[in-house]
Write an enzyme that holds these catalytic residues in place. Structure first.
Site, PDB file in Angstrom:
ATOM      1  N   THR A 101       0.870  -1.173   0.000  1.00 51.55           N
ATOM      2  CA  THR A 101       0.000   0.000   0.000  1.00 51.55           C
ATOM      3  C   THR A 101       0.907   1.223   0.000  1.00 51.55           C
ATOM      4  O   THR A 101       1.623   1.479   0.959  1.00 51.55           O
ATOM      5  CB  THR A 101      -0.921   0.009   1.225  1.00 51.55           C
ATOM      6  OG1 THR A 101      -1.768  -1.135   1.176  1.00 51.55           O
ATOM      7  CG2 THR A 101      -1.783   1.267   1.248  1.00 51.55           C
ATOM      8  N   LYS A 176      -7.142   1.425  -3.064  1.00 49.00           N
ATOM      9  CA  LYS A 176      -6.757   1.008  -1.720  1.00 49.00           C
ATOM     10  C   LYS A 176      -6.925   2.147  -0.719  1.00 49.00           C
ATOM     11  O   LYS A 176      -7.296   1.929   0.438  1.00 49.00           O
ATOM     12  CB  LYS A 176      -5.306   0.510  -1.704  1.00 49.00           C
ATOM     13  CG  LYS A 176      -4.836  -0.021  -0.338  1.00 49.00           C
ATOM     14  CD  LYS A 176      -5.673  -1.187   0.167  1.00 49.00           C
ATOM     15  CE  LYS A 176      -5.288  -1.616   1.581  1.00 49.00           C
ATOM     16  NZ  LYS A 176      -3.964  -2.263   1.652  1.00 49.00           N
ATOM     17  N   LYS A 244       0.614   4.717   8.537  1.00 47.43           N
ATOM     18  CA  LYS A 244       1.234   5.074   7.262  1.00 47.43           C
ATOM     19  C   LYS A 244       0.186   5.181   6.163  1.00 47.43           C
ATOM     20  O   LYS A 244       0.160   6.158   5.397  1.00 47.43           O
ATOM     21  CB  LYS A 244       2.288   4.023   6.895  1.00 47.43           C
ATOM     22  CG  LYS A 244       2.922   4.201   5.518  1.00 47.43           C
ATOM     23  CD  LYS A 244       2.267   3.335   4.434  1.00 47.43           C
ATOM     24  CE  LYS A 244       2.432   1.854   4.693  1.00 47.43           C
ATOM     25  NZ  LYS A 244       1.874   1.035   3.582  1.00 47.43           N
TER      26      LYS A 244
END
Length: 294
Positions: A101, A176, A244
């Site tokens: 990701t 995502k 993150k």
């Protein structure tokens, strides 16, 4: 662009999810090459027939497909670019697939540089955590050329069950981000609901049976609420990696000019959790954190 038969796969990143994904590729009959910074992390796969390669460049030189599943965008940049990177080693007609990701802009940069070398690049982040990785049922969201996505169908099918091409390079990462935005607020709601049920003196398992099939149902409620109740905070997905992801989503949302109040609130809570020592816990540790403060 030159194409080739896809049989030898190089895999970089054998973490909580990556190791299971790589194992499923071997089960599907692919020849597996792996790179990890410490060879010990690859020992289980080596025993099953994988070959450990000492650098990402050498791995790319030998593989038809290179799959990367690392931690942060900075890790992606480090392994793809430069004289010792994947793009320096990959041959014409080979495929590089970043399943980390990461930032949509970085996915586009990899695509552009790969195309100059006649390499097919696809960004294909996943969702489903450790459960989906082990079971080969991950949701895979892909961006890049449709022809490259179609050529990788067998590779993706070895790791996932919900596999979709979303559009041009970067579209997988944007998808995502949409996924992580949903999860951010959902995890807050699931944890708060379980804290509420406990405070009200209810049987939490029975509460889950009632609300798990109605309008409140979600993957997080079904799979992570039971872990919350049991006090199982083992990482299927690390708190530090979720922070993150939320940071990337906020940055991308700002670039698109949209507001994300639920996402921002969730990120603040998870950052406080990390400061409290939970950064290496699973994301379901939010229940433990909220319960302690109730």
């Amino acid at each position: 662009m030159e194409k080739r038969t896809l049989q030898t796969i190089g895999f970089v990143g054998l973490g909580v999810m990556g190791k299971s994904m790589a194992a499923n590729l071997m089960k599907a009959g692919y020849t597996l090459l792996v790179f990890t910074r410490t060879k010990e992390k690859a020992e289980d796969l080596i025993k099953e027939g994988a070959s450990w390669i000492p650098s990402v460049k050498e791995l790319a030189e030998q593989a038809d497909v290179v799959i990367t599943m690392v931690g942060y965008p900075s890790d992606v940049e480090e392994i793809y670019f430069g004289e010792k990177g994947i793009l320096a080693g990959a041959g014409p007609g080979s495929y590089v697939v970043d399943m980390t990701t990461s930032k949509p802009k970085l996915a586009r940069s990899i695509y552009d540089q790969a195309k100059e070398k006649n390499i097919h690049a696809v960004d294909a982040p996943v969702s489903g955590g450790d459960i989906g990785a082990r079971g080969g049922t991950l949701a895979i969201m892909a961006g890049g050329d449709k022809e490259a996505f179609d050529a990788l169908a067998g590779v993706f099918e070895a790791m996932g069950s919900n596999i979709k091409w979303q559009g041009e390079a970067g579209a997988g990462q944007h998808t995502k981000m949409s996924n992580q935005i949903v999860i951010a607020s959902t995890m807050m709601g699931v944890a708060e609901a379980m804290v509420y049920a406990k405070a009200a003196g209810l049987n939490q398992e029975e509460v889950l049976e009632s609300i798990g099939t109605g309008a409140a149902s979600s993957w997080s409620l079904t799979n992570l609420a039971p872990r919350m109740i049991k006090g199982d905070n083992a990482p299927g997905f690390y708190v530090k990696h979720f922070i993150k992801d939320m940071g990337i989503a906020i940055e991308s949302a700002e670039e698109l000019g949209i507001e994300t109040p639920g996402l921002r609130t969730s990120k603040k809570v998870y950052e406080a959790m990390a400061e409290a020592g939970e950064e290496d816990s699973g994301t379901q540790a939010i229940y433990k954190y909220l319960l302690a403060r109730s």
